[in-house]
Design a protein around this motif. Structure first.
Motif, mmCIF file in Angstrom:
data_model
loop_
_atom_site.group_PDB
_atom_site.id
_atom_site.type_symbol
_atom_site.label_atom_id
_atom_site.label_comp_id
_atom_site.label_asym_id
_atom_site.label_seq_id
_atom_site.Cartn_x
_atom_site.Cartn_y
_atom_site.Cartn_z
ATOM 1 N N SER A 158 2.636 1.928 -17.846
ATOM 2 C CA SER A 158 3.819 1.444 -17.899
ATOM 3 C C SER A 158 4.602 1.049 -15.714
ATOM 4 O O SER A 158 5.337 0.296 -16.354
ATOM 5 C CB SER A 158 5.275 1.426 -19.027
ATOM 6 N N SER A 159 4.283 2.025 -15.415
ATOM 7 C CA SER A 159 4.847 2.277 -14.349
ATOM 8 C C SER A 159 4.424 2.063 -13.438
ATOM 9 O O SER A 159 3.994 1.064 -11.947
ATOM 10 C CB SER A 159 4.650 3.664 -14.091
ATOM 11 N N GLY A 160 2.547 0.460 -13.663
ATOM 12 C CA GLY A 160 1.645 0.329 -13.137
ATOM 13 C C GLY A 160 0.937 0.738 -11.887
ATOM 14 O O GLY A 160 0.504 0.818 -11.858
ATOM 15 N N GLY A 161 1.003 2.129 -12.358
ATOM 16 C CA GLY A 161 0.126 2.667 -12.549
ATOM 17 C C GLY A 161 -1.427 2.751 -12.881
ATOM 18 O O GLY A 161 -1.631 2.351 -14.234
ATOM 19 N N VAL A 162 -2.313 3.449 -12.052
ATOM 20 C CA VAL A 162 -4.188 4.017 -13.116
ATOM 21 C C VAL A 162 -3.998 5.585 -13.328
ATOM 22 O O VAL A 162 -3.895 6.015 -12.726
ATOM 23 C CB VAL A 162 -4.437 3.053 -11.920
ATOM 24 N N GLY A 220 0.078 6.043 -5.543
ATOM 25 C CA GLY A 220 -0.837 5.044 -5.623
ATOM 26 C C GLY A 220 -2.249 5.617 -5.785
ATOM 27 O O GLY A 220 -3.826 5.123 -6.078
ATOM 28 N N ALA A 221 -2.294 7.029 -6.356
ATOM 29 C CA ALA A 221 -3.783 7.932 -7.078
ATOM 30 C C ALA A 221 -4.267 7.181 -8.176
ATOM 31 O O ALA A 221 -3.368 7.102 -8.717
ATOM 32 C CB ALA A 221 -3.296 9.037 -7.038
ATOM 33 N N ALA A 225 0.712 14.424 -12.343
ATOM 34 C CA ALA A 225 0.281 13.053 -12.108
ATOM 35 C C ALA A 225 0.802 12.455 -12.714
ATOM 36 O O ALA A 225 0.726 11.318 -11.406
ATOM 37 C CB ALA A 225 -0.540 13.310 -14.029
ATOM 38 N N LEU A 226 2.398 12.040 -12.926
ATOM 39 C CA LEU A 226 3.266 10.956 -12.130
ATOM 40 C C LEU A 226 3.390 10.710 -10.854
ATOM 41 O O LEU A 226 3.052 9.238 -10.815
ATOM 42 C CB LEU A 226 4.394 11.327 -13.138
ATOM 43 N N SER A 227 3.728 11.902 -10.399
ATOM 44 C CA SER A 227 4.237 12.070 -8.935
ATOM 45 C C SER A 227 2.926 11.154 -8.034
ATOM 46 O O SER A 227 3.286 10.505 -7.230
ATOM 47 C CB SER A 227 4.369 13.246 -8.058
ATOM 48 N N SER A 248 0.520 -1.070 -0.021
ATOM 49 C CA SER A 248 0.235 -0.097 0.237
ATOM 50 C C SER A 248 0.905 1.653 -0.114
ATOM 51 O O SER A 248 1.858 1.210 0.571
ATOM 52 C CB SER A 248 -0.882 0.015 1.154
ATOM 53 N N THR A 249 0.456 1.927 -0.721
ATOM 54 C CA THR A 249 1.030 3.700 -0.721
ATOM 55 C C THR A 249 -0.444 4.582 -0.086
ATOM 56 O O THR A 249 -1.044 4.030 -0.068
ATOM 57 C CB THR A 249 1.845 3.910 -2.435
#
Length: 253
Positions: A53-57, A31-32, A24-26, A2-3
């Motif tokens: 590609s970094s596992g984010g949404v 985890g947002a 947005a990247l940060s 969890s982040t």
């Protein structure tokens, strides 16, 4: 693992470049789920790809927030996709400088439309969702308004830009007083000069005339402001950072 922002949805305006893209990247890295709002859809799609590609949404939403209906639709689309909205970053803005007596009035109209009206439209549409999110597990929700050092220290050649940013500050403080008791935090971020596309909007003759002032200046980077925004929204619910002024090292402004 969890982040800090896992399960939280953030909407960032002006997300196609500069501070918006870096933010947005940060936020995604924390985890947002991030809704990216801007007019340049191709750049939004590219950024969505980087986040995925970094596992984010992330979700790209093409919209002109100076149109109230489009601003409202962007918020509605975000909530439809992610079922909530817990962070709003009002980053979209333009800076058109030059002496008032020779300024094209159309530049003033554009700054007021983006810097003020767009921020108001998006905030108004987002507020019911933010108030609802503040009652959830995180115990808070956030509105982050990107102002400028010019919103605190007006200088010659920035009369209407400064006016818009002073307005953002006034709105932010009044809104903070209205919603703080309902656990929505309102933060005003006031960066000094940042190395972004903002300078490319300025008329060439005005940019040339002001070149000397910035010749030896240290400029902040978009990531510096994104780091600050992320810090603000990841504080414990009891902590409200209502105003942050960020100057580059050695700044005379």
């Amino acid at each position: 693992m969890s982040t800090p922002l896992t399960g939280t949805t953030a909407l960032v305006t002006g997300a196609s470049g500069g501070i918006g893209a870096a933010t947005a990247l940060s936020l995604a890295a924390q985890g947002a789920n991030v809704a990216l709002v801007a007019r340049r859809k191709d750049r939004l799609d590219e950024l969505v790809g980087r986040i995925h590609s970094s596992g984010g949404v992330a979700l790209a939403i093409e919209a002109d927030i100076t149109d109230r209906l489009q601003a409202t639709a962007a918020v509605d689309q975000t909530v439809a996709a992610f079922n909530s909205l817990g962070i709003l970053v009002n980053n979209a803005g333009i800076m058109l400088l030059g002496p008032a007596d020779s300024a094209p009035v159309e530049e003033w109209d554009r700054m007021i439309a983006v810097n003020v009206q767009g921020l108001l439209y998006t905030t108004h549409a987002a507020l019911p969702h933010l108030l609802s999110a503040a009652e959830g597990p995180r115990g808070t929700a956030d509105i982050v308004n990107i102002s400028s050092l010019a919103g605190r220290v007006p200088i010659a050649g920035s009369a209407v830009y400064s006016l818009t940013k002073h307005g953002v500050g006034a709105f932010s403080e009044a809104l903070r007083q209205e919603v703080t008791g309902r656990h929505v935090r309102v933060a005003l971020i006031e960066p000094g000069p940042v190395a972004t596309e903002l300078f490319t909007h300025i008329r060439p003759e005005i940019l040339e005339a002001g070149k000397e002032a910035f010749a030896n200046a240290t400029l902040l980077q978009a990531e510096d402001i994104a780091d600050t925004i992320t810090h603000v929204v990841t504080r414990p619910a009891r902590v409200v950072m209502s105003e942050v002024l960020i100057r580059p090292d050695g700044s005379q402004w």
